[in-house]
Design a protein around this motif. Structure first.
Motif, mmCIF file in Angstrom:
data_model
loop_
_atom_site.group_PDB
_atom_site.id
_atom_site.type_symbol
_atom_site.label_atom_id
_atom_site.label_comp_id
_atom_site.label_asym_id
_atom_site.label_seq_id
_atom_site.Cartn_x
_atom_site.Cartn_y
_atom_site.Cartn_z
ATOM 1 N N GLU A 1 -6.546 -39.371 5.068
ATOM 2 C CA GLU A 1 -5.937 -38.622 6.177
ATOM 3 C C GLU A 1 -6.645 -38.869 7.499
ATOM 4 O OE1 GLU A 1 -5.637 -34.539 5.227
ATOM 5 O OE2 GLU A 1 -4.300 -34.853 3.507
ATOM 6 N N LEU A 2 -7.962 -39.094 7.445
ATOM 7 C CA LEU A 2 -8.706 -39.325 8.684
ATOM 8 C C LEU A 2 -8.245 -40.595 9.385
ATOM 9 C CD1 LEU A 2 -12.337 -38.333 7.637
ATOM 10 C CD2 LEU A 2 -10.753 -37.042 9.070
ATOM 11 N N ASP A 3 -7.777 -41.563 8.594
ATOM 12 C CA ASP A 3 -7.309 -42.813 9.192
ATOM 13 C C ASP A 3 -5.975 -42.629 9.915
ATOM 14 O OD1 ASP A 3 -9.496 -44.256 8.217
ATOM 15 O OD2 ASP A 3 -8.526 -44.526 6.265
ATOM 16 N N LEU A 4 -5.266 -41.542 9.594
ATOM 17 C CA LEU A 4 -3.934 -41.311 10.165
ATOM 18 C C LEU A 4 -3.917 -40.127 11.117
ATOM 19 C CD1 LEU A 4 -1.791 -41.825 6.922
ATOM 20 C CD2 LEU A 4 -2.146 -43.452 8.780
ATOM 21 N N TRP A 5 -5.074 -39.760 11.661
ATOM 22 C CA TRP A 5 -5.136 -38.591 12.546
ATOM 23 C C TRP A 5 -4.270 -38.763 13.785
ATOM 24 C CZ3 TRP A 5 -6.581 -39.188 17.551
ATOM 25 C CH2 TRP A 5 -7.244 -40.384 17.886
ATOM 26 N N TRP A 6 -4.037 -40.022 14.160
ATOM 27 C CA TRP A 6 -3.303 -40.301 15.387
ATOM 28 C C TRP A 6 -1.793 -40.322 15.180
ATOM 29 C CZ3 TRP A 6 -0.365 -44.490 14.322
ATOM 30 C CH2 TRP A 6 -0.807 -45.336 13.292
ATOM 31 N N LEU A 7 -1.320 -40.224 13.923
ATOM 32 C CA LEU A 7 0.100 -40.397 13.644
ATOM 33 C C LEU A 7 0.959 -39.291 14.260
ATOM 34 C CD1 LEU A 7 2.253 -42.055 12.275
ATOM 35 C CD2 LEU A 7 1.862 -40.783 10.162
ATOM 36 N N THR A 8 0.556 -38.021 14.062
ATOM 37 C CA THR A 8 1.329 -36.910 14.640
ATOM 38 C C THR A 8 1.347 -36.967 16.164
ATOM 39 O OG1 THR A 8 0.925 -35.467 12.748
ATOM 40 C CG2 THR A 8 1.520 -34.404 14.818
ATOM 41 N N PRO A 9 0.191 -37.157 16.834
ATOM 42 C CA PRO A 9 0.241 -37.303 18.293
ATOM 43 C C PRO A 9 1.126 -38.461 18.756
ATOM 44 C CG PRO A 9 -1.999 -36.884 17.599
ATOM 45 C CD PRO A 9 -1.203 -37.108 16.353
ATOM 46 N N LEU A 10 1.123 -39.572 18.001
ATOM 47 C CA LEU A 10 1.958 -40.711 18.384
ATOM 48 C C LEU A 10 3.438 -40.376 18.247
ATOM 49 C CD1 LEU A 10 2.313 -43.648 19.233
ATOM 50 C CD2 LEU A 10 2.095 -44.306 16.823
ATOM 51 N N LEU A 11 3.813 -39.733 17.138
ATOM 52 C CA LEU A 11 5.208 -39.338 16.953
ATOM 53 C C LEU A 11 5.652 -38.370 18.047
ATOM 54 C CD1 LEU A 11 5.338 -38.835 13.072
ATOM 55 C CD2 LEU A 11 6.385 -40.682 14.404
ATOM 56 N N LEU A 12 4.760 -37.436 18.386
ATOM 57 C CA LEU A 12 5.072 -36.489 19.457
ATOM 58 C C LEU A 12 5.249 -37.210 20.787
ATOM 59 C CD1 LEU A 12 5.401 -33.544 20.355
ATOM 60 C CD2 LEU A 12 2.923 -33.464 20.713
ATOM 61 N N ALA A 13 4.366 -38.159 21.080
ATOM 62 C CA ALA A 13 4.457 -38.916 22.327
ATOM 63 C C ALA A 13 5.771 -39.690 22.402
ATOM 64 C CB ALA A 13 3.268 -39.877 22.438
ATOM 65 N N LEU A 14 6.176 -40.296 21.285
ATOM 66 C CA LEU A 14 7.422 -41.064 21.275
ATOM 67 C C LEU A 14 8.632 -40.161 21.479
ATOM 68 C CD1 LEU A 14 6.681 -43.509 18.309
ATOM 69 C CD2 LEU A 14 6.566 -43.996 20.755
ATOM 70 N N LEU A 15 8.626 -38.998 20.840
ATOM 71 C CA LEU A 15 9.753 -38.070 20.975
ATOM 72 C C LEU A 15 9.847 -37.527 22.395
ATOM 73 C CD1 LEU A 15 12.067 -36.805 19.448
ATOM 74 C CD2 LEU A 15 10.522 -34.994 18.654
ATOM 75 N N ILE A 16 8.698 -37.189 22.970
ATOM 76 C CA ILE A 16 8.682 -36.717 24.348
ATOM 77 C C ILE A 16 9.112 -37.825 25.303
ATOM 78 C CG2 ILE A 16 7.123 -36.017 26.223
ATOM 79 C CD1 ILE A 16 5.648 -34.319 24.150
ATOM 80 N N GLY A 17 8.696 -39.054 24.992
ATOM 81 C CA GLY A 17 9.104 -40.190 25.808
ATOM 82 C C GLY A 17 10.604 -40.412 25.814
ATOM 83 N N LEU A 18 11.285 -39.966 24.775
ATOM 84 C CA LEU A 18 12.740 -40.072 24.709
ATOM 85 C C LEU A 18 13.444 -38.944 25.459
ATOM 86 C CD1 LEU A 18 13.234 -41.093 20.957
ATOM 87 C CD2 LEU A 18 13.747 -42.507 22.958
ATOM 88 N N ILE A 19 13.020 -37.700 25.189
ATOM 89 C CA ILE A 19 13.799 -36.560 25.698
ATOM 90 C C ILE A 19 13.511 -36.235 27.160
ATOM 91 C CG2 ILE A 19 14.057 -35.595 23.401
ATOM 92 C CD1 ILE A 19 11.947 -33.516 24.080
ATOM 93 N N CYS A 20 12.301 -36.504 27.636
ATOM 94 C CA CYS A 20 12.005 -36.202 29.040
ATOM 95 C C CYS A 20 12.849 -37.042 30.006
ATOM 96 C CB CYS A 20 10.512 -36.379 29.323
ATOM 97 S SG CYS A 20 9.515 -34.936 28.895
ATOM 98 N N PRO A 21 12.879 -38.367 29.855
ATOM 99 C CA PRO A 21 13.719 -39.153 30.769
ATOM 100 C C PRO A 21 15.215 -38.856 30.607
ATOM 101 C CG PRO A 21 12.063 -40.534 29.735
ATOM 102 C CD PRO A 21 12.050 -39.238 29.007
ATOM 103 N N ALA A 22 15.644 -38.543 29.375
ATOM 104 C CA ALA A 22 17.050 -38.203 29.178
ATOM 105 C C ALA A 22 17.398 -36.931 29.948
ATOM 106 C CB ALA A 22 17.338 -38.024 27.687
#
Length: 257
Positions: free
Chosen positions: A3-24
């Motif tokens: 799990e420690l190797d994937l600590w960045w996965l949730t923040p990355l998914l959140l960043a991608l989702l925000i990157g979609l909905i904010c400009p829309a």
């Protein structure tokens, strides 16, 4: 891989989702010439965030309620000061921001203002991801039900009123949807920088897009690259993602041809 190797996965998914909905969302606001409303809402959320944190409540709910109150108050004052709407809205923005800062010492609240203002994407968890998914769903529902009216409002708002379209209802739903998007984005980039994500990806495509849907898709794609790239650069360089994404937004406008 643990799990420690994937600590960045949730923040990355959140960043991608925000990157979609904010400009829309920004596409809707910019075409309707109401982008200042989003900036006002972002700052109006500060008192609610502080109050919620002071009383051990969910800061998302507090910020959402405060942001909606600020937006509705600004709408009311804009009707009173016809022709001077920007002045009224900027006054509400300043007043709510000042109130939020004032509440911190008054309530002796333990609030990290730097995190609130500039975000802390790396500390995001599953709850943040769920809230952002809800904001995305609200935006999709608004587009599905009222897309034609949203286009009408962007092209000819007076004509939409004359055609007896439900302008007040649609604008209220747009305010709620925008509030949900903004409060979810604050986790990533904070109050100060969220407006950059709403505007920059839209501005580089608005003159080249043939329709509102085309503009939203192009802007969302650019936002996806900005947030995803900013997140990965931040991890690689041990830098705060929110401010880095904000800098990338300005850089995008500077290099745009």
């Amino acid at each position: 891989m643990n799990e420690l190797d994937l600590w960045w996965l949730t923040p990355l998914l959140l960043a991608l989702l925000i990157g979609l909905i904010c400009p829309a969302t920004g596409s809707l606001l910019i075409t309707q010439r109401r982008i200042l409303l989003a900036n006002l809402m972002a700052h109006s959320m500060l008192p609610g965030l502080v109050l919620a944190l002071a009383f051990n409540l969910d800061p998302t709910i507090g910020g959402l309620i405060s942001g909606l109150i600020g937006a509705l108050l600004a709408e009311r004052l804009s009707q009173r000061f016809k022709g001077r709407e920007e002045g009224a809205m900027n006054t509400v923005l300043a007043g709510f921001t000042a109130l939020g800062v004032l509440l911190v010492p008054l309530l002796q609240a333990r609030v990290d203002l730097e995190t609130v203002l500039f975000g802390d994407l790396l500390a995001a968890g599953s709850n943040d991801l769920i809230r952002t998914a809800i904001a995305a769903l609200a935006l999709l529902m608004l587009l599905f039900v009222h897309y034609r009216d949203l286009v009408f409002l962007g092209v000819d708002p007076e004509g939409a009123v004359a055609a007896r379209r439900p302008v007040t209802q649609i604008r209220f739903l747009a305010i709620v949807s925008t509030a949900l998007v903004v409060i979810s984005a604050i986790t990533a980039v904070g109050i100060v920088l969220v407006i950059g994500l709403l505007c920059a990806p839209v501005l580089v495509h608005v003159e080249r897009s043939r329709s509102l849907s085309d503009l939203m898709l192009r802007s969302a794609g650019t936002g996806l690259l900005l947030c995803g790239g900013g997140m990965m650069l931040a991890v690689a360089g041990d830098l705060p993602p929110g401010p880095l994404i904000g800098v990338l937004c300005v850089t995008l406008l500077l290099i745009r041809r």
